[in-house]
Every structure is written in structure tokens, then in C-alpha cells.
Design a protein around this motif. Sequence first.
Motif, short mmCIF file in Angstrom:
data_model
loop_
_atom_site.label_atom_id
_atom_site.label_comp_id
_atom_site.label_asym_id
_atom_site.label_seq_id
_atom_site.Cartn_x
_atom_site.Cartn_y
_atom_site.Cartn_z
N CYS A 1 0.90 -1.19 0.02
CA CYS A 1 0.01 -0.11 -0.20
C CYS A 1 0.83 1.35 0.00
N ALA A 2 0.58 2.06 -0.95
CA ALA A 2 1.33 3.58 -1.18
C ALA A 2 0.42 4.66 -0.55
N GLU A 3 -0.96 4.56 -0.66
CA GLU A 3 -1.88 5.51 -0.08
C GLU A 3 -3.26 5.00 0.03
N THR A 4 -4.20 5.77 0.43
CA THR A 4 -5.43 5.27 0.77
C THR A 4 -6.26 5.42 -0.68
N LEU A 5 -7.50 4.82 -0.67
CA LEU A 5 -8.31 4.83 -1.85
C LEU A 5 -8.70 6.35 -2.19
N GLY A 6 -9.30 6.74 -1.02
CA GLY A 6 -10.02 7.92 -1.16
C GLY A 6 -8.91 9.21 -1.40
N ASP A 7 -7.72 9.29 -0.98
CA ASP A 7 -6.46 10.26 -1.20
C ASP A 7 -6.18 10.14 -2.92
N TYR A 8 -6.19 8.84 -3.34
CA TYR A 8 -5.85 8.50 -4.58
C TYR A 8 -6.84 9.02 -5.60
N LEU A 9 -8.06 8.75 -5.29
CA LEU A 9 -9.23 9.28 -6.17
C LEU A 9 -9.36 10.98 -6.04
N ALA A 10 -9.14 11.54 -4.80
CA ALA A 10 -9.28 12.91 -4.71
C ALA A 10 -8.03 13.83 -5.55
N GLU A 11 -6.61 13.01 -5.59
CA GLU A 11 -5.59 13.41 -6.27
C GLU A 11 -5.99 13.60 -7.78
N ARG A 12 -6.75 12.62 -8.13
CA ARG A 12 -7.05 12.45 -9.64
C ARG A 12 -8.50 13.22 -10.19
N ASN A 13 -8.95 13.69 -9.01
CA ASN A 13 -10.25 14.29 -9.30
C ASN A 13 -11.49 13.69 -9.75
N ILE A 14 -11.47 12.42 -9.21
CA ILE A 14 -12.42 11.33 -9.64
C ILE A 14 -13.40 11.34 -8.47
N MET A 15 -14.55 11.57 -8.51
CA MET A 15 -15.60 11.60 -7.78
C MET A 15 -15.91 9.94 -7.40
N GLY A 16 -15.92 9.79 -5.65
CA GLY A 16 -16.25 8.56 -5.39
C GLY A 16 -17.31 8.74 -4.15
N ILE A 17 -18.32 7.80 -4.20
CA ILE A 17 -19.39 8.02 -3.27
C ILE A 17 -19.58 6.53 -2.65
N TYR A 18 -19.82 6.70 -1.21
CA TYR A 18 -19.92 5.58 -0.23
C TYR A 18 -21.39 5.68 0.58
N ASP A 19 -21.60 4.71 1.20
CA ASP A 19 -22.73 4.57 1.83
C ASP A 19 -23.84 4.42 0.93
N VAL A 20 -23.83 3.72 -0.13
CA VAL A 20 -24.88 4.06 -1.13
C VAL A 20 -25.47 2.35 -0.96
N ASP A 21 -26.89 2.01 -1.34
CA ASP A 21 -27.27 0.75 -1.17
C ASP A 21 -27.04 0.35 -2.40
N THR A 22 -25.90 -0.29 -2.64
CA THR A 22 -25.38 -0.65 -4.07
C THR A 22 -26.34 -2.00 -4.47
N ARG A 23 -26.72 -2.96 -3.38
CA ARG A 23 -27.56 -3.93 -3.80
C ARG A 23 -28.75 -3.45 -4.46
N ALA A 24 -29.53 -2.51 -3.95
CA ALA A 24 -30.63 -2.09 -4.77
C ALA A 24 -30.46 -1.49 -5.91
N ILE A 25 -29.35 -0.77 -6.39
CA ILE A 25 -29.07 -0.11 -7.81
C ILE A 25 -28.59 -1.19 -8.44
N THR A 26 -27.83 -2.53 -8.02
CA THR A 26 -27.55 -3.53 -8.75
C THR A 26 -28.93 -4.13 -9.29
N ARG A 27 -29.70 -4.44 -8.31
CA ARG A 27 -31.21 -5.06 -8.81
C ARG A 27 -31.98 -4.27 -9.69
N ARG A 28 -31.95 -2.89 -9.57
CA ARG A 28 -32.48 -2.07 -10.64
C ARG A 28 -32.07 -2.21 -11.98
#
Length: 342
Positions: free
Chosen positions: A59-86
Amino acid sequence: MPRYQEILTDPSYAGQFVLMTNPHIGNTGVNFDDEESMQCFLGGLVIRSLSISTSNWRCAETLGDYLAERNIMGIYDVDTRAITRRLRQDGSLIGVLSTEESKTDEELLELSCSWDIIGKDLMLGVSCKTPYEWTDNTKSQWDFNANGRDGNTFHVVAYDFGIKHNILRRLASYGCKITVVPSTWPASETLKIKPDGVLFSNGPGDPSAVPYAVETVKEILGKLPVFGICMGHQLLGQALGGKTFKMKFGHHGGNHPVRNLRSGHVEISAQNHNYAVDPASLPEGVEVTHVNLNDGSCAGLAYPAQNIMSLQYHPEASPGPHDSDNAFQEFIELMKRAKENT
Ligand SMILES: NC(=O)CC[C@H](N)C(=O)O
């Protein structure tokens, strides 16, 4: 386990959000070695739960820092099962991620209507701009399947439609000298340098939106041995006279059973595609060599008379199982036979 870093850096995800079905993401952080391209091209990452601790020897850095440095939006606490079923029910959908709380639902809906993946050339934004030589192979501590390589060197021109680095590492490990060229590189220039074979890579988006690439493939077919992977396979299908179509929600993930119709073996494969080749549209002489056992769709083609082979899925894995790595050996043998016959 879900190997999110390779997915984040796979250029084939350009223009798309990735939603992980594995609930817990980020626990091994991000390292220097598992990059599949120089950049993250995806639209954003949607997950259930972001690991609060990060621990791994690479490990060189955390996922959150990695995405922030690259200006990629990440979102968590999402009900991914519900979206998958949809998504399973309705098929792939357009999504919008926004940090602007002032936007109304109507405005977000309007934004979603301004985007469609159909008919868009997403390859131009991810392909390299000038040709370069690639020499890195799979590091010795990770290599496998190394027995029986005979030390021959073949020169391969690899069309970068959004190429994953592990395709290049595997080709180099099988002894190839590789020249990577942009998606718009003219076929005449490729033929001029007389390589032993041509690889048409994976890449994002609609294969019907890039007729110039189909023309390039057409001009090369029959003149050199070729191997198409994913987008490369779809472009080959079109160049041979076949049609591609958009699937309901495509194939994604590292657990797709595929039957190799020549050997009868089943491979568990890594897949990431939204489009597929319609085998009924292909001319006589073109063989369906692999079938996806989940839905019977075409997973591989060959046209032996013209030294053509292609796979709809990812023999380079990264991430995913290594069952299909032998496809690179088959490409070497195709080049070897063609060389012996000239
Ligand atoms: N991984 C890829 O090459 C993706 C292929 C194609 N663009 C699709 O989405 O179907």
C-alpha cells in the motif's frame, strides 16, 4: 479481492460509473504496481462501504486520497444491492453524481438526458497520441505459465484503443517486442514496418461510433496475423462484415464461465463490455470459438484462413482469473505459423 485499482485505471470504463457489488472497498489501499494505464478515465466510483483502515504490504496511499488527487468522484454509503437489482431489471442506466446540493431532482434529471454512450467516440480521449515502444514484462514474482516459451521474438504493433498495460506486459512476457500506436494510426504505416502481428486492444464505448478504426482493421486483415481483445474483437467482427449490438447490462466482473468450443474446456474469465458481436451476422468461414455460458453470447472468434483470432473477454485478467492466459501463446503460434509459411 475486488481489485478496484485495476478497474479504476482500465480505460474501457471511460464515460461510465463503476458500481462495486462487493460491499467493502479500500482495505488494501492503492499501490505503485497495479496501474492499468497512466490515468483514471471512469466517471466515478460508487460503493457500499469505504474501509476505515488501510493495510497491505504494497500500500502506498488510501483509496480516498488516490481518487481525490485524480479528481475522480467516489461516493460511499450507497445501497449498491438496490442499484444492482434495478440495473439487472432495467438494463444499464444513465446516472448523475453531483456535489451541488442546490440542484433540484428535475435539474439532475435534465443533466442525465444530456449524456448517452451510444454513438460516442470515447477512444480518442483515452488513446496515446504518438507511438512508443513497450518493454516491461510481468515481474518474475508474479509470472506464471512461463514453461515452454521458446525464446522466439515477434514484433507486434498494438493499437491503443484504451489498452490495459497488462496486455502489453503479457505480450512482453511471451517474448514480444511491442510498438504501441494511437487509435488513428494509419494501417499503411503499420504495414510499412512489417510487424509479425497486430493486436487490437480493449477500449471504451460504442464500436459503431468509430468507423475509422473498423477501416484500419479491414486494411490489415488477411495481410498479418491479428488478435482482437474486447473492443478489438468487436471491431474485427464489424470489419469481417458482422454487426455489433448493445447488451442489456453487459458483462462485468471476474467470474464469467466461457466455453472454448475447440478444446471443450471451460475458463472462468474477466469481462467488461456493454456491446457484443451478433454471430448470425458473420460471413461463412468465421468460426465462433468461445461462448459465454451465462447467456450463450459470442465470446470469441477465429478466421483461420486469414490468421485472425479474437476474444470478447480479458485473457490478461488484471483483475481476474488467469485461466485464459494461454490465448497469448495461441497468438504467438499464429505469428509463428504465418512466418513459416512466407
Ligand atoms: N473492455 C472493452 O474493450 C469494452 C468494449 C466495448 N467498448 C464495450 O463496452 O462493449
